[in-house]
Design a protein around this motif. Structure first.
Motif, PDB file in Angstrom:
ATOM      1  N   GLN A 141     118.918  11.282 -61.396  1.00 37.80           N
ATOM      2  CA  GLN A 141     119.234  12.550 -61.215  1.00 37.80           C
ATOM      3  C   GLN A 141     120.178  13.024 -62.130  1.00 37.80           C
ATOM      4  OE1 GLN A 141     122.026  11.308 -57.793  1.00 37.80           O
ATOM      5  NE2 GLN A 141     120.534  12.623 -56.310  1.00 37.80           N
ATOM      6  N   ALA A 142     120.327  14.493 -62.146  1.00 38.63           N
ATOM      7  CA  ALA A 142     121.068  14.935 -63.270  1.00 38.63           C
ATOM      8  C   ALA A 142     121.995  16.145 -62.569  1.00 38.63           C
ATOM      9  CB  ALA A 142     119.997  15.613 -64.079  1.00 38.63           C
ATOM     10  N   ARG A 143     122.921  16.568 -63.287  1.00 38.94           N
ATOM     11  CA  ARG A 143     123.666  17.872 -63.013  1.00 38.94           C
ATOM     12  C   ARG A 143     124.289  18.444 -64.086  1.00 38.94           C
ATOM     13  NH1 ARG A 143     128.413  16.516 -58.791  1.00 38.94           N
ATOM     14  NH2 ARG A 143     128.148  18.499 -58.479  1.00 38.94           N
ATOM     15  N   SER A 144     124.406  19.615 -64.163  1.00 40.04           N
ATOM     16  CA  SER A 144     125.120  20.300 -65.343  1.00 40.04           C
ATOM     17  C   SER A 144     126.593  20.172 -65.242  1.00 40.04           C
ATOM     18  CB  SER A 144     124.617  21.834 -65.344  1.00 40.04           C
ATOM     19  OG  SER A 144     125.129  22.622 -64.141  1.00 40.04           O
ATOM     20  N   ARG A 145     127.273  20.323 -66.491  1.00 40.91           N
ATOM     21  CA  ARG A 145     128.670  20.227 -66.725  1.00 40.91           C
ATOM     22  C   ARG A 145     129.163  21.302 -67.504  1.00 40.91           C
ATOM     23  NH1 ARG A 145     132.144  16.641 -69.354  1.00 40.91           N
ATOM     24  NH2 ARG A 145     133.981  16.060 -68.307  1.00 40.91           N
ATOM     25  N   VAL A 146     129.854  22.155 -67.300  1.00 40.72           N
ATOM     26  CA  VAL A 146     130.367  23.013 -68.253  1.00 40.72           C
ATOM     27  C   VAL A 146     131.958  22.788 -68.195  1.00 40.72           C
ATOM     28  CG1 VAL A 146     130.571  25.391 -68.948  1.00 40.72           C
ATOM     29  CG2 VAL A 146     128.583  24.551 -67.833  1.00 40.72           C
ATOM     30  N   THR A 147     132.586  22.721 -69.395  1.00 41.22           N
ATOM     31  CA  THR A 147     133.999  22.259 -69.677  1.00 41.22           C
ATOM     32  C   THR A 147     134.637  23.255 -70.617  1.00 41.22           C
ATOM     33  OG1 THR A 147     133.632  19.905 -69.030  1.00 41.22           O
ATOM     34  CG2 THR A 147     135.752  20.496 -69.802  1.00 41.22           C
ATOM     35  N   LEU A 148     135.640  23.783 -70.189  1.00 34.78           N
ATOM     36  CA  LEU A 148     136.462  24.382 -71.192  1.00 34.78           C
ATOM     37  C   LEU A 148     137.822  23.778 -71.297  1.00 34.78           C
ATOM     38  CD1 LEU A 148     136.522  27.241 -72.740  1.00 34.78           C
ATOM     39  CD2 LEU A 148     137.654  28.175 -70.811  1.00 34.78           C
TER      40      LEU A 148
END
Length: 225
Positions: free
Chosen positions: A198-205
């Protein structure tokens, strides 16, 4: 002239035409194995900043290595960062605060002294439920690896029970404004995972300054087969 039974005259031509049409439509099915997934948009707001993700999609197919235990996924997406509330501050030589003790795997957003640091990537797991991961990468995860690949392709050695954070973009924001980022068909070639992946995107600021904050926008989990 003696003709074979069942293939004479008009009837034989009809059967031959049906057989040819069947072969014509069945032949491409083995080659059309890729599956394209359209993933939902997302928004995450912080104090003076907003992350917006759109047009995320994934195309899953057999591994380019052509072995039974591998598979490949090509990911694309757009990210817009609205940051009117950050300071004007250039990146410096120091690297504090890191925020790594409680959230290992988020090193891509550790501060370099800039007003804000952005990290875009994918959390990929083999025989691990990625869907529950929204509060960091701690808990039962035994190994976390950060792999940089800015727009290219990379191979992920993914054993059962392992999770990898594959970073595809990293940017330092030095002044208030709106920033745009996109990635197109970045390839992750997964090797060594005999079970489901499985995968999922991760955007962190991560925003520095007196109001230090770290905001994460998770994408919807998807199967890589």
């Amino acid at each position: 002239m003696i003709r074979p039974a069942g293939f004479g005259g008009t009837r034989g031509l009809v059967l031959a035409s049906v057989l040819a049409a069947t072969l014509w439509w069945e032949a491409p099915s083995a080659a059309a194995a890729d599956v394209t997934l359209a993933l939902p948009n997302g928004t995450q707001r912080g104090d003076g900043v907003t992350i917006v993700k759109t047009r995320e999609r994934a195309r899953v197919g057999p591994s380019m290595a052509a072995n039974g235990a591998g598979r490949s996924v090509w990911v694309s997406g757009d990210v817009r960062v609205l940051a009117p509330g950050i300071d004007t501050r250039r990146a410096g030589p120091f690297n504090f605060p890191r925020g790594e003790d409680a959230m290992p795997g988020s090193n891509g957003t550790s501060s370099t002294g800039a007003a804000a640091s952005l990290s875009i990537g994918y959390v990929v797991g083999c025989q691990v439920e990625i869907g529950a991961m929204q509060a960091g990468l701690g808990g039962s995860i035994s190994v976390v690896t950060i792999l940089d690949s800015f727009g290219g392709s990379f191979s992920l050695p993914l054993a059962p029970g392992r999770i990898i954070y594959a970073q595809i973009e990293r940017k330092q924001l030095t002044k208030p404004g709106t920033y745009y980022f996109n990635w197109r068909n970045s390839q992750m070639d997964i090797q060594g995972c005999g079970g489901y992946a499985q995968a999922r995107s991760r955007v962190t600021l991560e925003v520095t300054g007196s109001d230090h904050q770290k905001i994460t926008l998770w994408g919807r989990p998807f199967s890589i087969g």
